[in-house]
Enzyme design. Sequence first.
Site, PDB file in Angstrom:
ATOM      1  CB  SER A 257      79.516   6.769  33.425  1.00 48.29           C
ATOM      2  OG  SER A 257      79.894   6.791  34.796  1.00 48.29           O
ATOM      3  CE  LYS A 258      79.591  -0.258  32.504  1.00 50.78           C
ATOM      4  NZ  LYS A 258      80.227  -1.474  32.138  1.00 50.78           N
ATOM      5  NE  ARG A 259      82.721   7.083  37.382  1.00 49.51           N
ATOM      6  CZ  ARG A 259      82.574   8.318  37.771  1.00 49.51           C
ATOM      7  NH1 ARG A 259      82.450   8.608  39.047  1.00 49.51           N
ATOM      8  NH2 ARG A 259      82.551   9.296  36.892  1.00 49.51           N
TER       9      ARG A 259
END
Length: 478
Positions: A257-259
């Site tokens: 994910s974006k993390r």
Amino acid sequence: MTEVRVRFAPSPTGYLHIGGARTALYNWLWARKLGGKLILRIEDTDRERSTEQSVRAIFDSLTWLGLDWDEGPVESSAGGCASRGKSGPYFQTERLPVYNDYVARLIGKGAAYRCYCTKEDLDRARAEHKQKTGNEQGFRYPGTCRERTDQPDLKHVIRLKVPRSGATSWVDRIKGRIEMQNESLQDAVLMRGDGIPLYNLGAAVDDITMGITLVARGDDHVINTPQQILIYQALGVPLPDFAHLPMILAPSGEKLSKRHAAVSVMDYKEQGYLPDGVLNYLARLGWSHGDQEIFTRAELIEKFNWEHVGETGARFDIKKFQYVQANQLRMLPPETLASEVAPFLLKRGLTVAGSDPQLIAAAPLVAPRATTFIDAADALDYFFREPPVFDEKAKAKLLTAEARVQLTDLATVIENVTPFAREALEAAVKAWLEAKGLELKTVAQPARVALTGRAASPGLFEVMEVLGRERSLRRLRA
Ligand code: GLU
């Protein structure tokens, strides 16, 4: 042999994720390899979450990656989208009559039914289930309306009438044989009361009517596949092949994910990645061909197959991505590199045409040490900025009073060298150094700082050649 027809069917509810781009890529490679067709289908029936902006992001991302699609609706003037034409895409919201027609057929065959249960009815059933089992998990619609034969004029949805016994199975091209017991499946809602199809109906009907021969998508849809197969079977149409791609994982093993990293395709464009670098890495992220890492687009088309797509999720590795990207950047012809890097020079305030001969000459000098177009633009900066920006530390250390004398002499030595090209420059400078009993390194570092403003650069004589006589002299004398 029947024509290979594959599809990419994104929901326009955000940016195009690199996982989606990989699905698009594998479908595209398969279609291009076998001379088949790739259909782009925008699954926009979730009207609250679908946006025009996301549709645009899908087009822009696929176009940037160079993944083109074939074929579109006959009445292609419909819809407000400028980029559609005879090659599509299809929008599900423009096909509502088709889904209606198929719902009527399914009801006619006893494979679907009208369900009049209200939200309150379902909440009550869910609460009862929770009371009995202690949790909400495993709740399935109890089938209250399955056998109902009256047709009151009341709000209703259409549900799939999943057989109560038996099993549904298929042989997945990636995961092998998968079987699910029908009693574990929901009587999924196929169409809402307002005539909008839900995912399983839309996907199955479209895959049938568009003649799709292989459905390749993310493995988050494995759970939906039995319901879609039941729709095919109820209609008596042959099944396509299925290939479910494992998710892309973060280095830690969670879903990426974006993390963890940039996950939007367009972020990579912004960061100066090259489409072929992104495609090459995405191809390798889940598929392999021996231990080959670097592939041209043509090689990917030639070598891609489903047999070597991994069954389990591949881990995203930014270091490897950058390695692939840097290799792809080096493979670009100078003209292409120049035209690709020009917009990134512009972002630094340097207006240089992509066709500028000086840029075409300079670009290959910096390519070996660049990973992205941003790096390349940074390394090219001093060729186009007058005066160059100086690294203050290097300047203080190297542009000393002693260096001043040598740089002035160096300017005189190169002033009349003809042609003003690396070999001739090198020969003249070496002869001068020898006569003076000087070593190249004592002159080269100050000269580098004077010419480029930096302590590191490509070879001195190459830099001089690209800068040209006039600017080289001006910078050495300054
Ligand atoms: N619209 C679905 C999604 O974006 C794709 C489903 C499919 O490929 O069947 O996940």
